[in-house]
Scaffold this motif. Structure first.
Motif, PDB file in Angstrom:
ATOM      1  N   ALA A 448     -21.056 -29.991 -32.461  1.00 37.72           N
ATOM      2  CA  ALA A 448     -20.887 -29.175 -33.788  1.00 37.72           C
ATOM      3  C   ALA A 448     -21.252 -27.801 -33.532  1.00 37.72           C
ATOM      4  O   ALA A 448     -20.797 -26.854 -34.288  1.00 37.72           O
ATOM      5  CB  ALA A 448     -22.277 -29.962 -34.648  1.00 37.72           C
ATOM      6  N   PHE A 449     -22.189 -27.532 -32.601  1.00 35.80           N
ATOM      7  CA  PHE A 449     -22.524 -26.039 -32.356  1.00 35.80           C
ATOM      8  C   PHE A 449     -21.348 -25.340 -31.960  1.00 35.80           C
ATOM      9  O   PHE A 449     -20.952 -24.038 -32.237  1.00 35.80           O
ATOM     10  CB  PHE A 449     -23.636 -25.633 -31.508  1.00 35.80           C
ATOM     11  N   THR A 450     -20.420 -25.917 -31.060  1.00 33.71           N
ATOM     12  CA  THR A 450     -19.312 -25.567 -30.648  1.00 33.71           C
ATOM     13  C   THR A 450     -18.221 -24.960 -31.672  1.00 33.71           C
ATOM     14  O   THR A 450     -17.472 -23.890 -31.658  1.00 33.71           O
ATOM     15  CB  THR A 450     -18.590 -26.248 -29.643  1.00 33.71           C
ATOM     16  N   ILE A 451     -18.368 -25.951 -32.950  1.00 29.62           N
ATOM     17  CA  ILE A 451     -17.300 -25.634 -33.878  1.00 29.62           C
ATOM     18  C   ILE A 451     -17.930 -24.319 -34.536  1.00 29.62           C
ATOM     19  O   ILE A 451     -17.089 -23.660 -34.882  1.00 29.62           O
ATOM     20  CB  ILE A 451     -17.312 -26.753 -34.683  1.00 29.62           C
ATOM     21  N   LEU A 452     -19.266 -24.354 -34.804  1.00 27.48           N
ATOM     22  CA  LEU A 452     -19.659 -23.287 -35.432  1.00 27.48           C
ATOM     23  C   LEU A 452     -19.639 -21.832 -34.927  1.00 27.48           C
ATOM     24  O   LEU A 452     -19.368 -21.001 -35.534  1.00 27.48           O
ATOM     25  CB  LEU A 452     -21.260 -23.752 -35.772  1.00 27.48           C
ATOM     26  N   GLU A 453     -19.775 -21.895 -33.545  1.00 28.10           N
ATOM     27  CA  GLU A 453     -19.675 -20.810 -32.678  1.00 28.10           C
ATOM     28  C   GLU A 453     -18.195 -20.410 -32.706  1.00 28.10           C
ATOM     29  O   GLU A 453     -18.151 -18.948 -32.765  1.00 28.10           O
ATOM     30  CB  GLU A 453     -20.337 -21.009 -31.457  1.00 28.10           C
ATOM     31  N   ASN A 454     -17.274 -21.093 -32.542  1.00 30.45           N
ATOM     32  CA  ASN A 454     -15.890 -20.787 -32.763  1.00 30.45           C
ATOM     33  C   ASN A 454     -15.587 -20.121 -33.993  1.00 30.45           C
ATOM     34  O   ASN A 454     -14.822 -19.236 -33.984  1.00 30.45           O
ATOM     35  CB  ASN A 454     -14.912 -21.869 -32.391  1.00 30.45           C
ATOM     36  N   GLU A 455     -16.139 -20.587 -34.958  1.00 30.93           N
ATOM     37  CA  GLU A 455     -15.818 -20.115 -36.496  1.00 30.93           C
ATOM     38  C   GLU A 455     -16.430 -18.788 -36.495  1.00 30.93           C
ATOM     39  O   GLU A 455     -16.119 -17.654 -37.252  1.00 30.93           O
ATOM     40  CB  GLU A 455     -16.332 -20.951 -37.469  1.00 30.93           C
ATOM     41  N   ARG A 456     -17.780 -18.426 -35.988  1.00 31.80           N
ATOM     42  CA  ARG A 456     -18.462 -17.171 -35.830  1.00 31.80           C
ATOM     43  C   ARG A 456     -17.595 -16.221 -35.153  1.00 31.80           C
ATOM     44  O   ARG A 456     -17.313 -15.255 -35.424  1.00 31.80           O
ATOM     45  CB  ARG A 456     -19.818 -17.205 -35.045  1.00 31.80           C
ATOM     46  N   ILE A 457     -17.122 -16.849 -33.757  1.00 34.97           N
ATOM     47  CA  ILE A 457     -15.919 -15.822 -33.317  1.00 34.97           C
ATOM     48  C   ILE A 457     -14.922 -15.464 -33.900  1.00 34.97           C
ATOM     49  O   ILE A 457     -14.449 -14.058 -33.857  1.00 34.97           O
ATOM     50  CB  ILE A 457     -15.545 -16.568 -31.845  1.00 34.97           C
ATOM     51  N   LYS A 458     -14.467 -16.290 -34.821  1.00 37.19           N
ATOM     52  CA  LYS A 458     -13.425 -15.724 -35.509  1.00 37.19           C
ATOM     53  C   LYS A 458     -13.679 -14.867 -36.747  1.00 37.19           C
ATOM     54  O   LYS A 458     -12.886 -13.933 -36.819  1.00 37.19           O
ATOM     55  CB  LYS A 458     -12.574 -17.141 -36.471  1.00 37.19           C
ATOM     56  N   LEU A 459     -14.855 -14.931 -37.206  1.00 38.41           N
ATOM     57  CA  LEU A 459     -15.265 -13.797 -38.186  1.00 38.41           C
ATOM     58  C   LEU A 459     -15.366 -12.486 -37.426  1.00 38.41           C
ATOM     59  O   LEU A 459     -15.141 -11.359 -37.928  1.00 38.41           O
ATOM     60  CB  LEU A 459     -16.549 -14.227 -38.659  1.00 38.41           C
ATOM     61  N   CYS A 460     -16.019 -12.589 -36.244  1.00 37.87           N
ATOM     62  CA  CYS A 460     -16.050 -11.191 -35.311  1.00 37.87           C
ATOM     63  C   CYS A 460     -14.737 -10.678 -35.024  1.00 37.87           C
ATOM     64  O   CYS A 460     -14.677  -9.710 -34.816  1.00 37.87           O
ATOM     65  CB  CYS A 460     -17.024 -11.673 -34.141  1.00 37.87           C
ATOM     66  N   THR A 461     -13.829 -11.592 -34.683  1.00 35.13           N
ATOM     67  CA  THR A 461     -12.363 -11.249 -34.346  1.00 35.13           C
ATOM     68  C   THR A 461     -11.786 -10.506 -35.668  1.00 35.13           C
ATOM     69  O   THR A 461     -11.221  -9.407 -35.201  1.00 35.13           O
ATOM     70  CB  THR A 461     -11.763 -12.471 -33.847  1.00 35.13           C
ATOM     71  N   LEU A 462     -12.086 -11.079 -36.742  1.00 36.90           N
ATOM     72  CA  LEU A 462     -11.728 -10.660 -37.952  1.00 36.90           C
ATOM     73  C   LEU A 462     -12.117  -9.097 -38.110  1.00 36.90           C
ATOM     74  O   LEU A 462     -11.556  -8.128 -38.359  1.00 36.90           O
ATOM     75  CB  LEU A 462     -11.789 -11.529 -38.976  1.00 36.90           C
ATOM     76  N   ARG A 463     -13.306  -9.089 -37.851  1.00 42.27           N
ATOM     77  CA  ARG A 463     -14.172  -7.689 -38.077  1.00 42.27           C
ATOM     78  C   ARG A 463     -13.640  -6.566 -37.068  1.00 42.27           C
ATOM     79  O   ARG A 463     -13.340  -5.656 -37.533  1.00 42.27           O
ATOM     80  CB  ARG A 463     -15.465  -7.974 -37.774  1.00 42.27           C
ATOM     81  N   ASP A 464     -13.471  -7.040 -35.811  1.00 39.20           N
ATOM     82  CA  ASP A 464     -12.883  -6.274 -34.739  1.00 39.20           C
ATOM     83  C   ASP A 464     -11.424  -5.694 -35.191  1.00 39.20           C
ATOM     84  O   ASP A 464     -10.914  -4.592 -35.224  1.00 39.20           O
ATOM     85  CB  ASP A 464     -12.965  -6.834 -33.446  1.00 39.20           C
ATOM     86  N   LYS A 465     -10.664  -6.758 -35.818  1.00 39.79           N
ATOM     87  CA  LYS A 465      -9.325  -6.157 -36.165  1.00 39.79           C
ATOM     88  C   LYS A 465      -9.489  -5.453 -37.250  1.00 39.79           C
ATOM     89  O   LYS A 465      -8.723  -4.415 -37.329  1.00 39.79           O
ATOM     90  CB  LYS A 465      -8.381  -7.509 -36.531  1.00 39.79           C
ATOM     91  N   VAL A 466     -10.403  -5.671 -38.072  1.00 38.92           N
ATOM     92  CA  VAL A 466     -10.539  -4.679 -39.537  1.00 38.92           C
ATOM     93  C   VAL A 466     -10.754  -3.141 -38.817  1.00 38.92           C
ATOM     94  O   VAL A 466     -10.390  -2.366 -39.373  1.00 38.92           O
ATOM     95  CB  VAL A 466     -11.515  -5.328 -40.385  1.00 38.92           C
ATOM     96  N   LYS A 467     -11.681  -3.185 -37.883  1.00 40.11           N
ATOM     97  CA  LYS A 467     -11.919  -1.864 -37.336  1.00 40.11           C
ATOM     98  C   LYS A 467     -10.811  -1.105 -36.742  1.00 40.11           C
ATOM     99  O   LYS A 467     -10.550   0.039 -36.670  1.00 40.11           O
ATOM    100  CB  LYS A 467     -13.157  -2.027 -36.367  1.00 40.11           C
ATOM    101  N   LYS A 468      -9.855  -1.910 -36.010  1.00 44.34           N
ATOM    102  CA  LYS A 468      -8.708  -1.590 -35.336  1.00 44.34           C
ATOM    103  C   LYS A 468      -7.727  -1.139 -36.459  1.00 44.34           C
ATOM    104  O   LYS A 468      -7.226   0.025 -36.175  1.00 44.34           O
ATOM    105  CB  LYS A 468      -8.217  -2.645 -34.582  1.00 44.34           C
ATOM    106  N   ILE A 469      -7.686  -1.868 -37.508  1.00 42.96           N
ATOM    107  CA  ILE A 469      -6.815  -1.420 -38.526  1.00 42.96           C
ATOM    108  C   ILE A 469      -7.318  -0.234 -39.107  1.00 42.96           C
ATOM    109  O   ILE A 469      -6.254   0.623 -39.458  1.00 42.96           O
ATOM    110  CB  ILE A 469      -6.882  -2.518 -39.588  1.00 42.96           C
ATOM    111  N   ARG A 470      -8.398  -0.137 -39.191  1.00 46.68           N
ATOM    112  CA  ARG A 470      -9.101   1.022 -39.982  1.00 46.68           C
ATOM    113  C   ARG A 470      -8.840   2.324 -39.120  1.00 46.68           C
ATOM    114  O   ARG A 470      -8.177   3.333 -39.411  1.00 46.68           O
ATOM    115  CB  ARG A 470     -10.719   1.007 -40.107  1.00 46.68           C
ATOM    116  N   LYS A 471      -8.858   2.348 -37.805  1.00 44.49           N
ATOM    117  CA  LYS A 471      -8.634   3.309 -36.966  1.00 44.49           C
ATOM    118  C   LYS A 471      -7.122   3.612 -36.899  1.00 44.49           C
ATOM    119  O   LYS A 471      -6.565   5.013 -37.004  1.00 44.49           O
ATOM    120  CB  LYS A 471      -9.041   3.063 -35.586  1.00 44.49           C
ATOM    121  N   VAL A 472      -6.334   2.623 -36.902  1.00 44.41           N
ATOM    122  CA  VAL A 472      -4.711   2.890 -36.832  1.00 44.41           C
ATOM    123  C   VAL A 472      -4.451   3.521 -38.247  1.00 44.41           C
ATOM    124  O   VAL A 472      -3.561   4.585 -38.129  1.00 44.41           O
ATOM    125  CB  VAL A 472      -4.065   1.623 -36.805  1.00 44.41           C
ATOM    126  N   ILE A 473      -5.094   3.175 -39.309  1.00 45.37           N
ATOM    127  CA  ILE A 473      -4.587   3.864 -40.470  1.00 45.37           C
ATOM    128  C   ILE A 473      -5.031   5.118 -40.442  1.00 45.37           C
ATOM    129  O   ILE A 473      -4.372   6.025 -41.040  1.00 45.37           O
ATOM    130  CB  ILE A 473      -5.023   3.142 -41.812  1.00 45.37           C
TER     131      ILE A 473
END
Length: 770
Positions: A448-473
């Motif tokens: 169960a924790f592995t599933i939760l941790e993977n979803e947390r990583i997804k959120l962090c990945t989204l945040r990192d992509k948003v930061k990347k998007i921001r820099k590109v724009i």
């Protein structure tokens, strides 16, 4: 028993099945109660509950009926329920119902007025001699186990698990509540859709798994009160025969595997061990699926599995179930039951002529072949050390037992099965118990924790992509600023230079005699209009702004695709409520963008050349010293100079205003985008903080359980020599390893990890740290 309502006796059935199992001693006591109080004609109410029939009386109806009884009847029903709750306990001195049974008793107490509950319980203990419901087989303990120590350790482990799990469950429910509250106030489409997706995944997988563990917590409580062996297998495999031979009871169920009369696990006692006979699996129809779910539920309770398989065929569903059991490190004895009806005289004669032939014949189509297939599957899934296959002729054992024929009984190889249990239980009972209380739930929590941790990583990945998007724009805006300002300036200059070249001669010829500044200025403006300077500049600026917005659009379109490819559930990244850029290539919803038309009007609304810029031509006849032609030439030269001044002034004003407006436009866009990303990142960070906080507490809880499990493992491997110093643990479900970090390097040589790996699928590794 004077009952006002017959439904009241249904409580006797519910106190028995509250834990989804029925103990044979409870049935013996119930039968005595039914006979003693002469309620046999009305016992269908209880039987329907024990058989879990659809038409059974509901518990609440029984409770309502109980409230209508007299004080004396209530007290009698209460005493009987209490007796049924404690009679299944192998510890004669224990008179404590488990928590589920206690919940029913406490509910009854609320309707008993001023009755002395303690007195009622004492009376219940006094009037029941539990020894009467323990057969001689119950009292036998050939294992010579220290049950007091075993159950004390089990109780300690259960308390550790219960405390940790409740904290994890509470924290995970808190996270769900926090995110649900956050979702109700979020307006930003990206974050809202992402959070909705996260919550759906979280509830479906993580909370569901934890809720399943929560539902099985009562199984863990039962597991802490005994050492249990579960009998599992396909329908008609011989489980009922096996538990009859083992426990000397339950003969009435033999041969009725396809007509099981109850949906609950049947429980017996043998050598002070708890034997759980589960429903058969593999029936296929809807009822068969229910039976399979009930059978699998025992995995959280049983310390050992005896899986009965018929030797005529071993189907894939059996192998898959064995693989599933092995995931939770359950020791398994596979009872390979020889299928032959020696009740027929001809078969019995053949059997008696060579009673060991069934077991010793080799070949893939014989017993040896089935054993090989089971072993090959176990090796392939890396649990061969966890599993022991014992061929047993159960029908021969039954016939030998009933006829007291020692030859037939010995030929059944039943003794080898008992010896296998005896060896495993005597050598490993405590570590098996800790595996049930700590290891099995730890594995489920890790999943169960592995599933939760993977979803947390997804959120962090989204945040990192948003930061990347921001820099590109923002990099694109910075680049566009330089390009637009440079190119627009050059184009505007070129436009006025072309205008000057094309119209200067006409303007001079038409106006060199004009002495009115107003007329000259008006004429100049007319030339601007005729040459369509404003329209050309408007087109120029519009093209540059359109190119700028298209570039941003392309970036965002690529971003949408990138996030969708990452399966982050962030389609339509920036919402769907804004105007679209060119064929709806993107859905960027920034208020500061797409205002080119208003910007151009703003640029072209400047005040055109003021009168002070130009000079009035001198009279063509006013100079005595110049000829008329010279005077004309001078007037034309002055008019050309005026035209040049007017053109340069216009150009300077347009350049100045266009630069100011373009810079303001880009700044407005930049500020709008900045506000968007600031809000998005802030809210994403808050969500990630909630999830990370839950992950940390979840992980700390699992480590707590694992640390306690490691203590049991080290005690098992070092014969209870408590001189180790455990630093931390690491469990890898994929590699199936359990790494223990200890501080004392001298301990490593004294820990025999192979001893544990011989009874588990998991590889124990010892790592020494300073």
């Amino acid at each position: 028993m004077n009952l006002n309502c017959l439904k009241t006796i249904g409580l006797l059935g519910y106190i028995i099945v509250i834990n989804d199992e029925i103990h044979s001693r409870q049935i013996k006591l119930l039968n005595d109660i039914i006979a003693h109080y002469e309620i046999k004609d009305d016992d269908e109410i209880i039987k329907d509950i024990l058989d879990d029939k659809d038409e059974k009386i509901e518990y609440n109806d029984c409770l309502i009926a109980f409230q209508q009884e007299t004080k004396e009847t209530k007290e009698l029903i209460y005493i009987i329920c209490f007796q049924l709750a404690i009679v299944d306990n192998d510890n004669i001195l224990s008179n404590s119902p488990d928590s589920k049974e206690e919940s029913i008793l406490r509910e009854l107490e609320t309707y008993m007025g001023n009755s002395d509950i303690s007195s009622q319980r004492r009376q219940g203990i006094k009037t029941i001699n539990k020894n009467l419901y323990h057969n001689t087989n119950d009292d036998t303990n050939s294992f010579n186990l220290d049950f007091a120590s075993l159950l004390r350790i089990a109780s300690d482990d259960y308390n550790v698990y219960k405390s940790v799990f409740n904290q994890i469950f509470s924290e995970c429910n808190k996270l769900s509540s926090r995110l649900q509250t956050k979702l109700s106030v979020i307006k930003m489409p990206l974050l809202k859709s992402t959070l909705e997706s996260f919550l759906a995944e979280y509830k479906q997988k993580v909370l569901f798994a934890l809720s399943d563990l929560k539902a099985s917590s009562s199984k863990k409580e039962l597991a802490s009160q005994n050492f249990s062996i579960a009998l599992m297998g396909r329908t008609k495999a011989g489980k009922s025969t096996l538990h009859y031979i083992m426990c000397n009871e339950g003969q009435e169920f033999i041969g009725k595997g396809s007509q099981r009369t109850t949906r609950f696990n049947r429980v017996f006692s043998w050598n002070k061990l708890k034997i759980i006979d589960t429903p058969g699996i593999g029936a296929g129809e809807e009822e068969g699926k229910k039976d399979e779910a009930i059978a699998l539920s025992v995995l959280s309770q049983a310390d050992m599995i005896c899986f009965v398989v018929i030797d005529d065929t071993i189907q894939n569903d059996v192998l898959e179930l064995l693989n599933q059991i092995a995931e939770y490190h359950k020791p398994m004895i596979i009872v390979l039951n020889h299928k032959e009806d020696i009740r027929k005289k001809s078969h019995l004669k053949t059997f008696l002529n060579n009673p060991d032939d069934w077991r010793l014949t080799n070949g893939e189509s014989n017993l040896a072949g089935y054993i090989n297939r089971l072993n090959r599957n176990a090796v392939a899934h890396k649990y061969d050390k966890l599993m022991k296959v014992v061929p047993v002729f159960l029908l021969a054992a039954q016939i030998g037992k009933e006829s007291k024929d020692d030859l037939i009984f010995r030929a059944s190889n039943y003794r080898a099965f008992i010896d296998a249990i005896h060896s495993l239980v005597c050598d490993n009972s405590i570590i098996y118990k800790s595996q049930t209380m700590l290891d099995e739930p730890s594995i489920r929590l890790h999943k169960a924790f592995t599933i939760l941790e993977n979803e947390r990583i997804k959120l962090c990945t989204l945040r990192d992509k948003v930061k990347k998007i921001r820099k590109v724009i923002f990099d694109s805006i910075a680049s566009s600023r330089k390009t637009i300002l440079f190119e627009s300036e050059r184009s505007i200059k070129t436009e006025f230079d072309d205008f000057y070249t094309a119209k200067s001669y006409e303007y001079v010829e038409e106006n060199y005699e004009e002495k009115s500044i107003f007329t000259l200025n008006k004429s100049y403006n007319q030339y601007l209009d005729d040459y369509k300077v404003k329209e050309h500049i408007s087109d120029i600026l519009s093209d540059y702004i359109s190119a700028y917005h298209n570039k941003i659009s392309e970036i965002i379109s690529e971003i949408d695709e990138e996030l969708n490819y990452a399966k982050l559930n962030t389609a339509n990244l920036f919402g769907s409520d804004s105007a679209s850029i060119k064929e709806k290539r993107t859905t960027l919803s920034f208020k500061g963008i797409f205002k080119a038309a208003s910007m151009i009007l703003d640029v072209l609304s400047i005040a055109w050349p003021v009168l002070a810029v130009i000079s009035i031509p001198v009279s063509l006849f006013g100079s005595f010293f110049k000829s008329k032609q010279q005077k004309i030439n001078d007037a034309k030269a002055l008019t050309l100079e005026n035209f040049n001044k007017l053109s340069n002034y216009s150009k300077e004003q347009v350049l100045k205003k266009s630069k100011e407006t373009l810079e303001q436009l880009l700044k407005d866009d930049e500020d709008e985008i900045k506000r968007f990303f600031d809000a998005l990142e802030e809210q994403l960070d808050e969500v990630i903080y909630f999830v990370s906080s839950c992950c940390n507490k979840f992980n700390d809880g699992i480590k707590n359980i694992d640390m306690n499990l490691v203590k049991r493992i080290i005690q098992y491997l070092t014969n209870n020599q408590n001189y180790y110093d455990i630093v931390k643990t690491e469990r890898d479900l994929i590699k199936n390893t359990f790494t223990i970090y200890i501080r004392n390097s001298n301990v490593r040589n004294k820990i025999d990890v192979l001893k544990y790996q011989n009874i588990s699928t998991e590889k124990i590794r010892i790592r020494c740290v300073n």
